[in-house]
Design a protein around this motif. Structure first.
Motif, PDB file in Angstrom:
ATOM      1  N   HIS A 112       2.596  13.198  11.125  1.00 43.78           N
ATOM      2  CA  HIS A 112       1.846  12.111  11.776  1.00 43.78           C
ATOM      3  C   HIS A 112       2.493  10.765  11.434  1.00 43.78           C
ATOM      4  N   TRP A 113       2.806  10.556  10.152  1.00 42.15           N
ATOM      5  CA  TRP A 113       3.372   9.266   9.747  1.00 42.15           C
ATOM      6  C   TRP A 113       4.822   9.104  10.179  1.00 42.15           C
ATOM      7  N   LEU A 114       5.610  10.153  10.001  1.00 40.81           N
ATOM      8  CA  LEU A 114       7.051  10.012  10.297  1.00 40.81           C
ATOM      9  C   LEU A 114       7.312   9.819  11.783  1.00 40.81           C
ATOM     10  N   PHE A 115       6.533  10.509  12.627  1.00 39.69           N
ATOM     11  CA  PHE A 115       6.855  10.504  14.068  1.00 39.69           C
ATOM     12  C   PHE A 115       5.802   9.784  14.896  1.00 39.69           C
ATOM     13  N   ASP A 116       4.796   9.211  14.223  1.00 42.71           N
ATOM     14  CA  ASP A 116       3.786   8.402  14.890  1.00 42.71           C
ATOM     15  C   ASP A 116       3.088   9.183  16.011  1.00 42.71           C
ATOM     16  N   PHE A 117       2.710  10.420  15.708  1.00 38.80           N
ATOM     17  CA  PHE A 117       1.982  11.251  16.668  1.00 38.80           C
ATOM     18  C   PHE A 117       0.529  11.400  16.215  1.00 38.80           C
ATOM     19  N   PRO A 118      -0.421  11.407  17.182  1.00 38.71           N
ATOM     20  CA  PRO A 118      -1.813  11.649  16.774  1.00 38.71           C
ATOM     21  C   PRO A 118      -1.988  13.102  16.315  1.00 38.71           C
ATOM     22  N   TYR A 119      -3.011  13.344  15.507  1.00 35.19           N
ATOM     23  CA  TYR A 119      -3.224  14.700  14.979  1.00 35.19           C
ATOM     24  C   TYR A 119      -3.490  15.704  16.106  1.00 35.19           C
ATOM     25  N   SER A 120      -4.070  15.225  17.184  1.00 33.24           N
ATOM     26  CA  SER A 120      -4.369  16.137  18.296  1.00 33.24           C
ATOM     27  C   SER A 120      -3.094  16.649  18.967  1.00 33.24           C
ATOM     28  N   ALA A 121      -1.961  15.995  18.704  1.00 34.99           N
ATOM     29  CA  ALA A 121      -0.692  16.420  19.309  1.00 34.99           C
ATOM     30  C   ALA A 121       0.243  17.035  18.265  1.00 34.99           C
ATOM     31  N   ILE A 122      -0.322  17.497  17.150  1.00 38.54           N
ATOM     32  CA  ILE A 122       0.483  18.196  16.128  1.00 38.54           C
ATOM     33  C   ILE A 122      -0.158  19.570  15.914  1.00 38.54           C
ATOM     34  N   ASP A 123       0.558  20.616  16.282  1.00 38.50           N
ATOM     35  CA  ASP A 123       0.046  21.987  16.144  1.00 38.50           C
ATOM     36  C   ASP A 123       0.812  22.727  15.047  1.00 38.50           C
ATOM     37  N   VAL A 124       0.208  23.804  14.577  1.00 40.74           N
ATOM     38  CA  VAL A 124       0.878  24.676  13.596  1.00 40.74           C
ATOM     39  C   VAL A 124       0.855  26.100  14.127  1.00 40.74           C
ATOM     40  N   VAL A 125       1.984  26.779  14.039  1.00 39.38           N
ATOM     41  CA  VAL A 125       2.036  28.187  14.427  1.00 39.38           C
ATOM     42  C   VAL A 125       2.699  28.971  13.291  1.00 39.38           C
ATOM     43  N   VAL A 126       2.182  30.159  13.004  1.00 41.68           N
ATOM     44  CA  VAL A 126       2.788  30.977  11.944  1.00 41.68           C
ATOM     45  C   VAL A 126       4.033  31.663  12.490  1.00 41.68           C
ATOM     46  N   HIS A 127       5.110  31.551  11.713  1.00 42.28           N
ATOM     47  CA  HIS A 127       6.402  32.131  12.100  1.00 42.28           C
ATOM     48  C   HIS A 127       7.003  32.739  10.818  1.00 42.28           C
ATOM     49  N   PRO A 128       6.719  34.031  10.566  1.00 46.72           N
ATOM     50  CA  PRO A 128       7.023  34.623   9.257  1.00 46.72           C
ATOM     51  C   PRO A 128       8.501  34.586   8.870  1.00 46.72           C
ATOM     52  N   GLU A 129       9.420  34.515   9.820  1.00 48.83           N
ATOM     53  CA  GLU A 129      10.853  34.561   9.473  1.00 48.83           C
ATOM     54  C   GLU A 129      11.371  33.228   8.937  1.00 48.83           C
ATOM     55  N   SER A 130      10.639  32.130   9.138  1.00 52.15           N
ATOM     56  CA  SER A 130      11.065  30.784   8.691  1.00 52.15           C
ATOM     57  C   SER A 130      12.466  30.413   9.178  1.00 52.15           C
ATOM     58  N   LEU A 131      12.790  30.770  10.388  1.00 51.55           N
ATOM     59  CA  LEU A 131      14.115  30.411  10.935  1.00 51.55           C
ATOM     60  C   LEU A 131      14.014  29.317  11.990  1.00 51.55           C
ATOM     61  N   VAL A 132      12.891  29.303  12.730  1.00 55.77           N
ATOM     62  CA  VAL A 132      12.596  28.155  13.593  1.00 55.77           C
ATOM     63  C   VAL A 132      11.848  27.161  12.706  1.00 55.77           C
ATOM     64  N   HIS A 133      12.461  25.993  12.477  1.00 52.59           N
ATOM     65  CA  HIS A 133      11.877  25.080  11.484  1.00 52.59           C
ATOM     66  C   HIS A 133      10.829  24.154  12.084  1.00 52.59           C
ATOM     67  N   SER A 134      10.929  23.886  13.368  1.00 52.18           N
ATOM     68  CA  SER A 134       9.918  23.106  14.095  1.00 52.18           C
ATOM     69  C   SER A 134      10.258  23.165  15.570  1.00 52.18           C
ATOM     70  N   MET A 135       9.281  22.746  16.385  1.00 53.76           N
ATOM     71  CA  MET A 135       9.522  22.671  17.835  1.00 53.76           C
ATOM     72  C   MET A 135       8.907  21.388  18.375  1.00 53.76           C
ATOM     73  N   ILE A 136       9.432  20.945  19.525  1.00 53.11           N
ATOM     74  CA  ILE A 136       8.722  19.905  20.275  1.00 53.11           C
ATOM     75  C   ILE A 136       8.452  20.460  21.670  1.00 53.11           C
ATOM     76  N   GLN A 137       7.295  20.100  22.200  1.00 57.56           N
ATOM     77  CA  GLN A 137       6.966  20.506  23.562  1.00 57.56           C
ATOM     78  C   GLN A 137       7.076  19.271  24.450  1.00 57.56           C
ATOM     79  N   LEU A 138       7.923  19.375  25.470  1.00 55.04           N
ATOM     80  CA  LEU A 138       8.097  18.248  26.384  1.00 55.04           C
ATOM     81  C   LEU A 138       6.913  18.184  27.348  1.00 55.04           C
ATOM     82  N   ASN A 139       6.823  17.089  28.083  1.00 53.30           N
ATOM     83  CA  ASN A 139       5.689  16.906  29.004  1.00 53.30           C
ATOM     84  C   ASN A 139       5.593  18.026  30.041  1.00 53.30           C
ATOM     85  N   ASP A 140       6.747  18.642  30.381  1.00 53.47           N
ATOM     86  CA  ASP A 140       6.717  19.705  31.397  1.00 53.47           C
ATOM     87  C   ASP A 140       6.375  21.067  30.795  1.00 53.47           C
TER      88      ASP A 140
END
Ligand SMILES: NC(=O)c1ccc[n+]([C@@H]2O[C@H](COP(=O)([O-])OP(=O)(O)OC[C@H]3O[C@@H](n4cnc5c(N)ncnc54)[C@H](OP(=O)(O)O)[C@@H]3O)[C@@H](O)[C@H]2O)c1
Length: 377
Positions: free
Chosen positions: A215-243
């Protein structure tokens, strides 16, 4: 030749930072700081020959000064002395806990670049730290991944941030979480880390702290920050574009990658570890977070959204509860109970000053200990 100061050089991130620096001869280690691990700090001073160092105990500082003929100071103020030295260009903040907040602010005020591993600093004082947005680069793997994903991209094109979570050692555990041992909780499936963050990963508070960090680093509201479980820990994060399309950042699960990226940014150098091989990996999986078994994530969202004193109290109560669990004083499921009970006694007052943050932090620690005492824990 950039001059680096490492706060917390004896910890998991600190030692991996030094490992990365062994391959980067253009960097000079200017200062090292440790807590109580005198023997390792002594070895590090012998190898990297810094200009100065810091260690918690005055007796250790005196012994090291005598042995190496360099100034070695002690106490919390000594961290601030190290990071404001005129020769220092870059500070790696890899101490654990809210103790990182004051030296981070001092480094930023003095105009230094800060590679920030310590997430508790942003949780407690994000609004103060982010006044120096242009001087900060994250080390945390999820946020480093987001840093890369946002590079050269318009913020308005991004609808959502998605942080991945390994799920920790108890993701598929069928027994009662109130009976798990410290050893079981420390046994993270994918990462070798310090004790506090390992327990935070097991409760999923680590992901909660990372949501506030994002939230602080990227100035995003909490409603636009999701968490998904990914047991392999190889995808470190994702962004979803408007489309609706997703961009993912993938790589070997090794902290030396984001550490090197933070040190050399904007350059991207050859990897310090074996690059990820998709064929060997074979498959990647994703699942929803079990918020009932792991209530800490929801507590962090609640604290972040309320703001003011709540995230400071959340963090301080969590530090106290994790320390109590590691010391064998409480059981695993007491950790979120303490955090919840303490946090709800604080207000959502906005934009506290540094002095107010330190006062809330101190008070929340006292209330956490009282909470445990009252229950005979
Ligand atoms: N480990 C990871 O993979 C990882 C990944 C992402 C983010 N992080 C974040 O990075 C930070 C460090 O994590 P870590 O796993 O490296 O922790 P760690 O292994 O426990 O290391 C903590 C470091 O801080 C020092 N320290 C602790 N208390 C101190 C104090 N009061 N004054 C001065 N120094 C003190 C310790 O010194 P001694 O050991 O000498 O006592 C040690 O050098 C945390 O905020 C964590 O959330 C870690």
């Amino acid at each position: 030749m950039p001059n680096i100061v490492i706060l917390g050089s004896t910890g998991s991130i600190g030692t991996q930072t030094l490992d990365v620096l062994r391959r980067l001869p253009s960097f000079r280690v200017l200062g090292l700081s440790a807590g109580s691990n005198y023997d390792l700090l002594r070895k590090q001073i012998g190898e990297f020959k810094p200009k100065f160092a810091s260690v918690s105990k005055p007796a250790h500082a005196r012994a090291l000064t005598e042995e190496f003929s360099i100034p070695v100071s002690s106490g919390p103020e000594s961290l601030e002395e190290l990071v404001t030295d005129p020769e220092c260009d870059l500070v790696v903040v890899s101490v654990v806990g809210a103790v990182g907040l004051q030296p981070t602010l001092r480094a930023l005020e003095a105009g230094k670049r800060v590679a920030l591993a310590n997430k508790e600093t942003l949780v407690a004082g994000g609004h103060l730290v982010m006044k120096y947005r242009d001087q900060i680069i994250p080390i945390d793997s999820e946020h480093s991944a987001l840093w890369s994903l946002f590079s050269g991209r318009k913020r308005e094109d991004v609808a959502k941030i998605i942080l991945t979570a390994s799920g920790g050692p108890f993701r598929t555990y069928k027994g009662s979480l109130s009976e798990v041992t410290v050893e079981q909780a420390l046994a993270h499936p994918n990462w070798t880390m310090g004790g506090k963050i390992s327990i935070d990963s097991a409760t999923l508070m680590n992901k909660g702290l990372e949501v506030i960090e994002a939230h602080w680093l990227f100035d995003f509201p909490y409603s636009a920050i999701d968490v998904v479980v990914h047991p392999e820990s190889l995808v470190h994060s994702m962004i979803q574009l408007n489309d609706g399309t997703l961009l993912a950042h993938m790589g070997t699960a090794d902290m030396r990658l984001p550490i090197q990226y933070a040190l050399t940014y904007p350059e991207v150098l050859s990897p310090p570890v074996e690059p990820m091989d998709l064929v060997k990996v074979g498959r990647l999986s994703f699942e929803a977070v079990d918020c009932e078994r792991f209530p800490s994530l929801a507590l962090a969202y609640e604290a972040g959204q309320a703001g003011g004193e709540k995230p400071i109290a959340l963090n301080a109560a969590n530090e106290e509860a994790v320390a109590a669990f590691l010391a064998g004083r409480i059981n695993f499921t007491h950790i979120p109970q303490i955090v919840c009970g303490v946090m709800e006694t604080f207000q959502g007052k906005s934009n506290p000053t540094l002095e107010q943050i330190l006062a809330v932090d101190k008070e929340a620690r006292l209330r956490s200990r009282a909470f445990m005492d009252e229950r005979g824990w």
